[in-house]
Design an enzyme around this catalytic site. Structure first.
Site, PDB file in Angstrom:
ATOM      1  N   ASN A   1      19.262  -5.308  36.206  1.00 16.98           N
ATOM      2  CA  ASN A   1      18.601  -4.003  36.149  1.00 16.98           C
ATOM      3  C   ASN A   1      17.362  -3.993  37.027  1.00 16.98           C
ATOM      4  OD1 ASN A   1      17.277  -5.627  33.734  1.00 16.98           O
ATOM      5  ND2 ASN A   1      15.847  -3.993  34.236  1.00 16.98           N
ATOM      6  N   CYS A   2      16.905  -2.786  37.385  1.00 16.71           N
ATOM      7  CA  CYS A   2      15.588  -2.620  38.003  1.00 16.71           C
ATOM      8  C   CYS A   2      14.772  -1.747  37.065  1.00 16.71           C
ATOM      9  CB  CYS A   2      15.698  -2.037  39.413  1.00 16.71           C
ATOM     10  SG  CYS A   2      16.341  -0.364  39.483  1.00 16.71           S
ATOM     11  N   ALA A   3      13.885  -0.944  37.565  1.00 15.82           N
ATOM     12  CA  ALA A   3      12.990  -0.189  36.680  1.00 15.82           C
ATOM     13  C   ALA A   3      13.727   0.854  35.861  1.00 15.82           C
ATOM     14  CB  ALA A   3      11.902   0.482  37.502  1.00 15.82           C
TER      15      ALA A   3
ATOM     16  N   ARG B   1      17.475   1.509  36.492  1.00  8.78           N
ATOM     17  CA  ARG B   1      18.919   1.461  36.698  1.00  8.78           C
ATOM     18  C   ARG B   1      19.553   0.209  36.098  1.00  8.78           C
ATOM     19  NH1 ARG B   1      19.260   3.160  43.148  1.00  8.78           N
ATOM     20  NH2 ARG B   1      17.266   4.225  43.220  1.00  8.78           N
TER      21      ARG B   1
END
Length: 527
Positions: free
Chosen positions: A470-472, A474
């Site tokens: 994951n990112c911030a 997504r």
């Protein structure tokens, strides 16, 4: 290859999430130590000042230890197994690397053109990392070394050694391999990095000299690359790296807030590099214009529904600076609108820069207020008045441009979709709970677990998922068979804001709760 680059870019966001709170603490502390605003209370020998000095020093933690945070943070997103152990390995190896560099330059510094007797900081090219006097490779060195460790971890962590060598398995084995790899890398860095530092110095001068043109190009690329996930590579060297300021704009700006608050010189003259951190203004002023255009152009019978969708995501963008939830409501419907958004965002930042606005404004309203307006309004108030006036003007420009384009080209933005229901194979949360014999009055945690299960089902089931990161905002998922993944409408029904599809790589736009959702998804996958 693109998928790997995107994953690497998103990994850099893990430590970045820590900067918002720390920035607020530093900004508020600077405000309460400001003599212009606080008067006699801001006496350095007084109890008030001393208390805020202590609080401020705690706020400096993440800024002063940025390389360590990036070294530890990269494995959180990129390690495929035993992430906690990977973080320990990365920290150990990164420190080992710096000890090697320090020793090499202490012994052979003259041969590499480095004087280790200099004080750290300034133009020396040296810094202190965990008490080690070493070359200042900034977050670039930390990310590079940590990435090597993650590669070795993913490849060799589970390697079985003979029983009599069993004590060297797992993390110890990774650190052992890395120890010997770091020796030639430290030698290479000791030779190459001083030349890179010289080049970075020239780059800083060039970018600052590029003025408004450079600001426009930077801001445009930062916006237009969001769908690809490559925007991290645009802003990170500027905001957190040495592209235009020593230590990155975030750190440099915070370090000099006190000085700027006491100066009568224009902010642009004090810190011209601050033009490369104005991209947050499109979040504060541009997004409301977009949202209003969507609401006005929505069908009459759907306006209430559209308002319910737009109000929370617009507030999230304005206050926290997280724009993906609203941007992904129209990105795939009309990429042209998103391109217009990028052009307007770049133009707004450029106009503000030309009007003298600079600072640390890459986030939302919280960042703009605490790190800019509050500590500096007393001495630079007119600068921020210009910023607000320009920003509100662009809110109107955004509204009229988007409204015109939506109506002109009949774009199916929220509230203008055709009334078609897509059949889906995915059952509802209620049906899922009934199948699991669970009480409908479930706890919030159980409900979140149900949602995670449904996301897995929408992605083709447990057996179809090969990797989750994951990112911030997504959830990034790799699958075996992309044809088994449900249409976007299913994900939206579960609360997602959209889905990015790239072959077998999927990005489910969930929002700020994505780290918790990833953990729940991984827990189910590992059961």
């Amino acid at each position: 290859m693109m998928q790997k680059i995107q994953r690497f870019g998103s990994a850099m966001f893990v430590p970045v999430l820590l900067f918002a709170f720390a920035g607020i603490i530093v900004g508020i502390s600077t405000l309460f130590k400001n003599k212009t605003l606080m008067g006699p209370l801001a006496d350095p020998d007084g109890f008030w000042y001393q208390c805020w000095y202590i609080i401020e020093q705690g706020g400096w933690t993440v800024f002063n230890q940025m390389p360590l945070l990036f070294a530890i943070g990269i494995p959180v997103a990129l390690a495929k197994k035993a992430q906690a152990r990977a973080c320990l390995e990365a920290l150990t190896v990164y420190l080992t690397f710096n000890y090697f560099v320090s020793a090499i330059l202490t012994v052979w510094g003259g041969a590499f053109g480095v004087d280790m007797n200099q004080e750290v900081g300034g133009t020396s090219g040296l810094t202190m990392i965990a008490g080690i006097k070493t070359l200042d490779t900034n977050i670039i060195g930390a990310i590079f070394i940590s990435s090597i460790v993650v590669f070795l971890h993913n490849r060799y962590f589970d390697k079985k050694l003979p029983d009599f060598l069993g004590i060297f398995q797992g993390s110890t084995y990774i650190v052992m391999i890395s120890f010997f790899i770091m020796i030639p890398i430290a030698l290479a860095v000791s030779y190459i990095w001083p030349m890179v530092q010289s080049g970075i110095g020239s780059l800083q001068s060039f970018l600052v000299a590029s003025g408004a043109v450079g600001v426009w190009i930077y801001t445009f690329l930062e916006r237009i690359l969001i769908p690809t996930g490559l925007h991290h590579f645009i802003y990170t060297p500027f905001i957190y790296g040495p592209a235009v300021a020593e230590g990155g704009i975030v750190t440099y700006w915070a370090q000099h807030l006190g000085e700027y608050s006491q100066s009568a010189k224009p902010l642009k003259e004090l810190f011209p590099q601050g033009g490369f951190a104005l991209h947050g203004n499109s979040k504060i002023f541009g997004i409301p214009g977009i949202a209003l255009a969507f609401y006005v152009t929505a069908k009459k019978e759907k306006k209430k529904l559209v308002a319910g969708l737009l109000i929370p995501v617009t507030l999230t963008a304005i206050v926290a600076g997280i724009t993906e939830p609203i941007e992904f409501t129209f990105l795939f419907i009309s990429p042209f609108l998103f391109a217009v958004h990028a052009v307007l965002a770049a133009t707004m930042s450029t106009v503000m820069y030309m009007a003298g606005v600079v600072g640390n404004m890459g986030g939302g309203l919280i960042e703009a207020v605490t790190l800019n307006w509050i500590p500096l309004f007393g001495s630079h108030g007119m600068t921020y008045v210009y910023q607000i006036l320009i920003g509100l003007s662009f809110t109107a420009i955004y509204f009229f441009v988007f409204r015109f384009l939506i109506l002109k080209f009949n774009i199916a933005t929220p509230g203008r979709e055709k009334d078609e229901q897509q059949e889906t194979k995915l059952y509802s949360k209620k049906e899922y709970r009934e199948r699991k014999n669970k009480d409908e009055t479930a706890s919030a945690a159980e409900t979140a677990d149900d949602t995670a299960f449904l996301y897995i089902e929408a992605l083709g089931g447990k057996d179809n998922i090969t990797e989750v990161t994951n990112c911030a905002t997504r959830l990034r998922v790799s699958v075996k068979d992309e044809t088994k993944v449900e249409p976007d409408s299913v994900f939206r029904a579960l609360g997602a804001h959209g889905v990015v599809r790239n072959g077998k790589a999927f990005q489910v736009i969930i929002g700020l709760s994505v780290p918790q959702m990833r953990e729940r998804v991984e827990k189910i996958l590992n059961q």
